[in-house]
Scaffold this active site. Sequence first.
Site, PDB file in Angstrom:
ATOM      1  N   ASN A  57      -2.415  -6.320   5.259  1.00 47.00           N
ATOM      2  CA  ASN A  57      -2.416  -7.328   4.204  1.00 47.00           C
ATOM      3  C   ASN A  57      -3.285  -8.526   4.588  1.00 47.00           C
ATOM      4  OD1 ASN A  57      -0.039  -5.848   3.127  1.00 47.00           O
ATOM      5  ND2 ASN A  57       0.879  -6.698   4.973  1.00 47.00           N
TER       6      ASN A  57
ATOM      7  N   MET B 253       0.342  -2.734   8.673  1.00 40.24           N
ATOM      8  CA  MET B 253      -0.334  -2.885   7.389  1.00 40.24           C
ATOM      9  C   MET B 253      -1.227  -4.117   7.399  1.00 40.24           C
ATOM     10  SD  MET B 253      -0.860  -1.699   4.432  1.00 40.24           S
ATOM     11  CE  MET B 253      -2.039  -2.553   3.395  1.00 40.24           C
TER      12      MET B 253
ATOM     13  N   GLU C 148     -10.047   3.963   6.050  1.00 39.40           N
ATOM     14  CA  GLU C 148      -9.249   4.419   7.197  1.00 39.40           C
ATOM     15  C   GLU C 148     -10.100   5.147   8.234  1.00 39.40           C
ATOM     16  OE1 GLU C 148      -6.650   3.124   7.811  1.00 39.40           O
ATOM     17  OE2 GLU C 148      -5.823   2.472   5.897  1.00 39.40           O
TER      18      GLU C 148
ATOM     19  N   GLU D 184      -5.688  -3.043  12.505  1.00 44.41           N
ATOM     20  CA  GLU D 184      -5.323  -3.845  11.326  1.00 44.41           C
ATOM     21  C   GLU D 184      -6.259  -5.039  11.187  1.00 44.41           C
ATOM     22  OE1 GLU D 184      -3.423  -2.228   9.488  1.00 44.41           O
ATOM     23  OE2 GLU D 184      -2.614  -0.891  11.033  1.00 44.41           O
TER      24      GLU D 184
ATOM     25  N   GLY E 180       2.986   2.503  10.848  1.00 41.39           N
ATOM     26  CA  GLY E 180       2.700   1.685  12.024  1.00 41.39           C
ATOM     27  C   GLY E 180       2.514   0.218  11.707  1.00 41.39           C
TER      28      GLY E 180
ATOM     29  N   HIS F 108      -9.550  -4.032   9.663  1.00 39.33           N
ATOM     30  CA  HIS F 108      -9.473  -3.807   8.221  1.00 39.33           C
ATOM     31  C   HIS F 108      -9.892  -5.050   7.433  1.00 39.33           C
ATOM     32  CE1 HIS F 108      -8.003   0.167   7.343  1.00 39.33           C
ATOM     33  NE2 HIS F 108      -6.842   0.037   7.954  1.00 39.33           N
TER      34      HIS F 108
ATOM     35  N   GLU G 114       0.851  -1.187   0.000  1.00 35.13           N
ATOM     36  CA  GLU G 114       0.000   0.000   0.000  1.00 35.13           C
ATOM     37  C   GLU G 114       0.897   1.251   0.000  1.00 35.13           C
ATOM     38  OE1 GLU G 114      -2.795   0.441   3.239  1.00 35.13           O
ATOM     39  OE2 GLU G 114      -3.804   2.081   2.203  1.00 35.13           O
TER      40      GLU G 114
HETATM   41  N1  TRP Z   1      -3.167   0.928   5.679  1.00 35.67           N
HETATM   42  C1  TRP Z   1      -2.274   1.074   6.777  1.00 35.67           C
HETATM   43  C2  TRP Z   1      -3.123   1.294   8.008  1.00 35.67           C
HETATM   44  O1  TRP Z   1      -3.612   2.356   8.255  1.00 35.67           O
HETATM   45  C3  TRP Z   1      -1.310   2.165   6.685  1.00 35.67           C
HETATM   46  C4  TRP Z   1      -0.371   2.251   5.550  1.00 35.67           C
HETATM   47  C5  TRP Z   1      -0.545   2.864   4.380  1.00 35.67           C
HETATM   48  C6  TRP Z   1       0.967   1.876   5.565  1.00 35.67           C
HETATM   49  N2  TRP Z   1       0.611   2.881   3.654  1.00 35.67           N
HETATM   50  C7  TRP Z   1       1.540   2.295   4.372  1.00 35.67           C
HETATM   51  C8  TRP Z   1       1.716   1.213   6.493  1.00 35.67           C
HETATM   52  C9  TRP Z   1       2.885   2.118   4.109  1.00 35.67           C
HETATM   53  C10 TRP Z   1       3.040   1.021   6.210  1.00 35.67           C
HETATM   54  C11 TRP Z   1       3.631   1.469   5.051  1.00 35.67           C
HETATM   55  O2  TRP Z   1      -3.437   0.429   8.710  1.00 35.67           O
HETATM   56 ZN    ZN Z   2      -5.684   1.627   8.566  1.00 29.52          ZN
END
Ligand code: TRP
Ligand code: ZN
Length: 850
Positions: free
Chosen positions: A258, A256, A313, A291, A254, A294, A122
């Site tokens: 996935n 991710m 988000e 996370e 922080g 999500h 992301e």
């Molecule tokens: N989607 C992640 C979250 O908010 C955050 C995120 C977006 C992220 N881009 C990133 C984390 C790049 C690490 C590196 O939970």
């Molecule tokens: Zn998030």
Amino acid sequence: MRDAAPQTIYLKDYAPFGYLVDSVHLTFDLAPHATRVTSRIAFRPNPQARDRRFFLHGEGLTLIRAAIDGAGITPEITDGGLTAEAPDAPFVWECEVEIDPGHNTALEGLYMSNGMYCTQCEAEGFRKITYYPDRPDVMSTFSVRINGDLPVLLSNGNPTGRGEGWAEWHDPWPKPAYLFALVAGNLVAQSDSFTTVSGKPVDLNLWVRPGDEHKCAFGMEALKKAMKWDEDTYGREYDLDVFNIVAVDDFNMGAMENKGLNIFNSSCVLASPDTSTDMNFERIEAIIAHEYFHNWTGNRITCRDWFQLCLKEGLTVFRDSQFTADMRSAPVKRISDVIDLRARQFPEDTGPLSHPVRPESFQEINNFYTATVYEKGAEVIGMLKRLVGDSAYAEALDLYFARHDGQACTIEDWLKVFEDVTGRDLGQFKRWYSQSGTPRLSVEEAFEDGTYTLTFTQRTAPTPGQPEKSPQVIPIAVGLLGPNGDEVLPTQVLEMTETTQSFTFEGLAAHPVPSILRDFSAPVILDQLPESADRAFLLAHDTDPFNRWEAGRDLARQCLIDMITKGADPDADYLDGIRRVLRDDQLDPAYRALMLGLPGQSQLAGFLHEAGITPDPMAIWSAVERLKDAQAEALGDLLGELYNSAQVAGPYAPDAAQSGKRALAGAILGLMTRRDGGEQAAAQFAAADNMTLQLSALACLLRAGKGAAQLARFYDQWKADRLVIDKWFMLQITEAAPKDAAQIARALTEHADFTWKTPNRFRAVFGALAGNHAGFHAPSGAAYALLADWLIRLDPLNPQTTARMCSAFQTWKRYDAERQALIGAQLERIASTPDLSRDTAEMISRIRGA
Ligand code: TRP
Ligand code: ZN
């Protein structure tokens, strides 16, 4: 690889991709500097699309071969990808590329951290792994084979096979490429299991580097709590056989989400009482929940394009706040969230970086993972819930999940479920998504013949690109108190839709005291009625815990402003008020600790600026110092007693009850140190058997200009623990006197442990420097120059972390001409650096207002 001219992407230009993807098969042959990625992708024409051009994103890839339906082709390689002639019928794309994870310092795509392979896709990192339509509205199932000589080989979904040097995974849930993940390394797991509400067992693993096993237990418990909570509260069940979490040291943010394979910054998952503070524990619990949540809000239902980022988000932050409120104290969580919103989102929304919760254009999407998208995005959902009520909210969410599962959606889809469930027209409400800036709400009152009238006026100042503002829907939660402190009207939500609007309350025996914007029912700046006697009254009597705290905060702010601008003495009513609150042992210690807090110095600079006064950081700093001295004096005889009453007996637990006590003890210790010269702090440091007590004692000592011996001892004790050493770097700068901050930071950049390519360490130093308001703005400009030097140095390696750190300069126009000239020169120097990344170039140009 740099772009020549920065390109701007617009929401209004959205068009679907010409092809749909039915399946993706990926094979990774891992090698640190020559990883081969082979893809086999089934495409078919998208009946919804008019443009049938076959363009695949790709960056920094070495193309080895490509084929369509088995026949080799030579695609045309363009700036950000490739194009090829593709059939107007289903076909199979095959392609092999080579990439170099060992030299990937940007930490996007496939990279290495301490010998471990990991990914961050992301928002647009998958294109650094292979050629692909790297956009969130292209969803597919993924099958992955990893060939590599490492003990642990992970990807999304369920494991489907494994042998010596290989593993295979299959993710049955269609997903966009930004949710792809791969991890390979020498890792060990803390394992557990969770049985879902319908009786399906799920294997849970938290993977860490050998040596970190003792820091997994808390995260695992948090995960199970989050899984249960999402079932109980939102009816959301987990949907794979396994859920893996991996801790990584080198990470831009922080964590991710996935699919089935969450990847975390070590600092956001690893915890032990010895090495983590209570605040760390609470944050880790919240991020693990975030996370995990999500999985439904983000993964099962994803975003159509990156302009819709707040769809996942804002909602997921809102959900994790609800979770924390349920696990811990709801009022304490609400107050903490508002403190954070005011510290991070308000400055963004009132400065050159202001943008709507749903932006309409961007150059680099990584620059829009902001407090506005996340935290204001969550506030907007809170307002929606308050307006429609809890049960309609629950119904709307059920409809959202039922209607949109498996889809890539927009804010329009989100609002439509609320309209369908409630029959409301949310057209005006939608301005919260499109209009940037923080509305300012002013209020007037009138009382006559038992009728009380509140008249509100809303105004939003112009923001970049939006000179004119329209009135927004503002839910204003109001309660009324009678003269003896009884509540004569319990909380009501007034729905303001006009620029100016009056609300009347009848049958009142006497002029009431209003409690306005209870629970912070909207993310606005409220200019309260002027009577400070009402603030003191609310501080003593308000039944709404948020507004009771807010009353104290307002008094403190007014008192500081008067000290700064009029040379006033600390306000006796304020000091009296907090003394009364502090000695009320019926009140939660965590809440009492919050009552002792003062508005941040940067925030005070913001208030002054808005009032037309140029803020002097040193004058702000010394007013805050004097008010803290006054707090210490006002509480004088109570301090010892309060400190003792806040001691925790028995073994350490990071729960709300114990952390609240330690928060109070920490705040009291800060005041005691102003009177005893650090005696108690030194004693606490020496006796501490957990990081919360150790660190709060060390902070007090450093703030008092003492603690050199303890600082050295702390380093010695923790030099092998990178997460604690981050704290060691940070604290020295945070607690430095303004005149020393830049010098201390500079010296720390020369320390052997300043591993600046690791974002956590870089942020420990420069985040702390930017956060030491008077130190950062010291008249010499040394801190500005130091930060600029290092931004220029980091940018070629890690644009994302560099660009985020640029926001330290976003408030520069508040300050005097000398400081503006100093900062302006640094911004200019950064802007004119050759080959500046797109990320940093965009941030600097927006901050300069160019
Ligand atoms: N989607 C992640 C979250 O908010 C955050 C995120 C977006 C992220 N881009 C990133 C984390 C790049 C690490 C590196 O939970
Ligand atoms: Zn998030």
